[in-house]
Design a protein around this motif. Structure first.
Motif, PDB file in Angstrom:
ATOM      1  N   GLY A  11       0.788  -1.226   0.000  1.00 21.79           N
ATOM      2  CA  GLY A  11       0.000   0.000   0.000  1.00 21.79           C
ATOM      3  C   GLY A  11       0.815   1.268   0.000  1.00 21.79           C
ATOM      4  O   GLY A  11       0.354   2.327  -0.457  1.00 21.79           O
ATOM      5  N   GLY A  12       2.009   1.186   0.550  1.00 19.71           N
ATOM      6  CA  GLY A  12       2.913   2.319   0.431  1.00 19.71           C
ATOM      7  C   GLY A  12       2.595   3.498   1.331  1.00 19.71           C
ATOM      8  O   GLY A  12       2.934   4.634   0.984  1.00 19.71           O
ATOM      9  N   SER A  13       2.008   3.241   2.501  1.00 21.91           N
ATOM     10  CA  SER A  13       1.721   4.405   3.360  1.00 21.91           C
ATOM     11  C   SER A  13       3.004   5.039   3.890  1.00 21.91           C
ATOM     12  O   SER A  13       3.076   6.268   4.030  1.00 21.91           O
ATOM     13  CB  SER A  13       0.773   4.030   4.497  1.00 21.91           C
ATOM     14  OG  SER A  13       1.411   3.219   5.451  1.00 21.91           O
ATOM     15  N   ASN A  14       4.019   4.233   4.150  1.00 22.59           N
ATOM     16  CA  ASN A  14       5.307   4.828   4.544  1.00 22.59           C
ATOM     17  C   ASN A  14       5.941   5.579   3.372  1.00 22.59           C
ATOM     18  O   ASN A  14       6.535   6.643   3.564  1.00 22.59           O
ATOM     19  CB  ASN A  14       6.265   3.761   5.069  1.00 22.59           C
ATOM     20  CG  ASN A  14       6.003   3.446   6.522  1.00 22.59           C
ATOM     21  OD1 ASN A  14       6.299   4.245   7.399  1.00 22.59           O
ATOM     22  ND2 ASN A  14       5.415   2.290   6.778  1.00 22.59           N
ATOM     23  N   GLY A  88       8.193  -1.300   3.397  1.00 20.66           N
ATOM     24  CA  GLY A  88       7.269  -2.406   3.180  1.00 20.66           C
ATOM     25  C   GLY A  88       7.641  -3.203   1.945  1.00 20.66           C
ATOM     26  O   GLY A  88       6.775  -3.725   1.247  1.00 20.66           O
ATOM     27  N   MET A  90       8.846  -6.502   0.640  1.00 22.36           N
ATOM     28  CA  MET A  90       8.718  -7.793   1.320  1.00 22.36           C
ATOM     29  C   MET A  90       9.531  -8.915   0.664  1.00 22.36           C
ATOM     30  O   MET A  90       9.206 -10.091   0.826  1.00 22.36           O
ATOM     31  CB  MET A  90       7.230  -8.176   1.437  1.00 22.36           C
ATOM     32  CG  MET A  90       6.388  -7.140   2.176  1.00 22.36           C
ATOM     33  SD  MET A  90       7.004  -6.663   3.825  1.00 22.36           S
ATOM     34  CE  MET A  90       6.405  -8.059   4.780  1.00 22.36           C
ATOM     35  N   ILE A 108      12.479   0.213   7.271  1.00 26.51           N
ATOM     36  CA  ILE A 108      11.643   0.364   8.469  1.00 26.51           C
ATOM     37  C   ILE A 108      11.052  -0.991   8.808  1.00 26.51           C
ATOM     38  O   ILE A 108      10.583  -1.728   7.925  1.00 26.51           O
ATOM     39  CB  ILE A 108      10.553   1.442   8.322  1.00 26.51           C
ATOM     40  CG1 ILE A 108       9.881   1.670   9.676  1.00 26.51           C
ATOM     41  CG2 ILE A 108       9.544   1.129   7.211  1.00 26.51           C
ATOM     42  CD1 ILE A 108       9.205   3.013   9.823  1.00 26.51           C
ATOM     43  N   PRO A 110       8.552  -3.116  11.715  1.00 26.71           N
ATOM     44  CA  PRO A 110       7.531  -2.845  12.716  1.00 26.71           C
ATOM     45  C   PRO A 110       7.750  -3.568  14.049  1.00 26.71           C
ATOM     46  O   PRO A 110       6.890  -4.322  14.506  1.00 26.71           O
ATOM     47  CB  PRO A 110       6.241  -3.293  12.019  1.00 26.71           C
ATOM     48  CG  PRO A 110       6.680  -4.396  11.111  1.00 26.71           C
ATOM     49  CD  PRO A 110       8.074  -4.041  10.668  1.00 26.71           C
ATOM     50  N   LEU A 171       1.795   1.989  13.078  1.00 25.42           N
ATOM     51  CA  LEU A 171       1.921   2.601  11.744  1.00 25.42           C
ATOM     52  C   LEU A 171       1.895   4.129  11.821  1.00 25.42           C
ATOM     53  O   LEU A 171       2.635   4.803  11.093  1.00 25.42           O
ATOM     54  CB  LEU A 171       0.811   2.077  10.824  1.00 25.42           C
ATOM     55  CG  LEU A 171       1.004   2.345   9.324  1.00 25.42           C
ATOM     56  CD1 LEU A 171       2.274   1.691   8.779  1.00 25.42           C
ATOM     57  CD2 LEU A 171      -0.224   1.852   8.547  1.00 25.42           C
ATOM     58  N   GLU A 174       5.296   4.981  12.565  1.00 25.65           N
ATOM     59  CA  GLU A 174       6.186   4.771  11.409  1.00 25.65           C
ATOM     60  C   GLU A 174       6.182   6.005  10.524  1.00 25.65           C
ATOM     61  O   GLU A 174       7.223   6.431  10.005  1.00 25.65           O
ATOM     62  CB  GLU A 174       5.732   3.535  10.605  1.00 25.65           C
ATOM     63  CG  GLU A 174       5.863   2.231  11.363  1.00 25.65           C
ATOM     64  CD  GLU A 174       5.557   1.011  10.500  1.00 25.65           C
ATOM     65  OE1 GLU A 174       5.991   0.973   9.336  1.00 25.65           O
ATOM     66  OE2 GLU A 174       4.870   0.091  11.001  1.00 25.65           O
TER      67      GLU A 174
HETATM   68  C1  GAR Z   1       4.873  -1.375   7.492  1.00 25.85           C
HETATM   69  O1  GAR Z   1       4.272  -1.624   8.744  1.00 25.85           O
HETATM   70  C2  GAR Z   1       6.344  -1.753   7.536  1.00 25.85           C
HETATM   71  O2  GAR Z   1       6.957  -1.466   8.760  1.00 25.85           O
HETATM   72  C3  GAR Z   1       6.258  -3.226   7.308  1.00 25.85           C
HETATM   73  O3  GAR Z   1       5.270  -3.390   6.322  1.00 25.85           O
HETATM   74  C4  GAR Z   1       4.319  -2.329   6.435  1.00 25.85           C
HETATM   75  C5  GAR Z   1       4.197  -1.662   5.087  1.00 25.85           C
HETATM   76  O4  GAR Z   1       3.149  -0.741   5.075  1.00 25.85           O
HETATM   77  N1  GAR Z   1       7.504  -3.762   6.882  1.00 25.85           N
HETATM   78  C6  GAR Z   1       7.886  -5.013   7.077  1.00 25.85           C
HETATM   79  O5  GAR Z   1       7.222  -5.825   7.653  1.00 25.85           O
HETATM   80  C7  GAR Z   1       9.244  -5.348   6.500  1.00 25.85           C
HETATM   81  N2  GAR Z   1       9.547  -6.725   6.727  1.00 25.85           N
HETATM   82  P1  GAR Z   1       3.067   0.378   3.965  1.00 25.85           P
HETATM   83  O6  GAR Z   1       3.161  -0.332   2.604  1.00 25.85           O
HETATM   84  O7  GAR Z   1       1.719   0.992   4.167  1.00 25.85           O
HETATM   85  O8  GAR Z   1       4.181   1.337   4.190  1.00 25.85           O
END
Ligand code: GAR
Length: 196
Positions: A11-14, A88, A90, A108, A110, A171, A174
């Motif tokens: 989703g890429g919120s970070n 995020g 993965m 980052i 979590p 989040l 984050e």
């Molecule tokens: C975030 O919570 C990040 O910390 C986590 O995935 C999510 C991505 O959210 N990262 C991991 O678990 C890395 N192994 P986002 O796509 O909304 O940013």
């Protein structure tokens, strides 16, 4: 200004928090958003902000991670990337890829590292009965979810929390922590930033 590429899988919120933080006075500017999944919701959000996007699907490469990474390198280099922010993303990266970005790649995670490397961090914190939890930004080294800590933010664990309610609380932090760390890092400051 340092050129920042952001690597995502979802989703890429970070990513949005990072992009929106890179205003005119920032020591860095976005140059690329790179995803291993064409369905990642973050791609449209990057495009809407005028940031170039590229997809390198990992699946055709099967177990050949270094061939996948060779394809990741091409757009990163073409974009003139100085700093890579994993947000995020993965897929686990090999030592070879990580060493090429040594000292220039952030992630980052979590949890309050060194606790709960890997997946299901919120569930594991709840199962352990922790009273606090949070997130960490660190430099990426060859060992998974390891490397020098650049910042952490803490949240309380509340009565009745579920993995989802705890994840949502983390989040929010984050989105504060990662932009704050990137601003310092791009300006050459690698001292850890501890937020409450
Ligand atoms: C975030 O919570 C990040 O910390 C986590 O995935 C999510 C991505 O959210 N990262 C991991 O678990 C890395 N192994 P986002 O796509 O909304 O940013």
């Amino acid at each position: 200004r340092k050129r920042v590429a952001i690597m995502i899988s979802g989703g890429g919120s970070n990513m949005v928090a990072l992009l929106d933080s890179m205003t005119a006075d920032h020591p860095a500017e976005p140059c690329l958003v790179l995803s291993n999944d064409a369905r990642a919701g973050g791609l449209a959000k990057a495009a809407a902000r005028g940031v170039p996007t590229t997809v390198v699907d990992h699946r055709p490469f099967g177990k050949n991670r270094s061939a996948f990474e060779d394809e990741l390198m091409k757009p990163l280099l073409a974009a003139g990337t100085d700093i890579v922010c994993l947000a995020g993303f993965m897929r686990v990266l090999t030592d070879g890829f990580v060493s090429r970005w040594q000292g220039r790649m952030l992630n980052i995670h979590p949890s309050l590292l060194p606790k709960y490397k890997g997946l299901h961090t919120h569930q594991r914190a709840l199962e352990a009965g922790d009273s606090e939890h949070g997130c960490t930004v660190h430099e990426v080294t060859a060992r998974l979810d390891d490397g020098p800590i650049l910042g952490q933010a803490r949240v309380p664990v509340m009565e009745g929390d579920t993995p989802d309610s705890l994840a949502a609380r983390v989040l929010v932090q984050e989105h504060r922590l990662y932009p704050a760390v990137l601003r310092r890092f791009a300006g050459g400051d690698r001292r850890p930033l501890m937020l409450d």
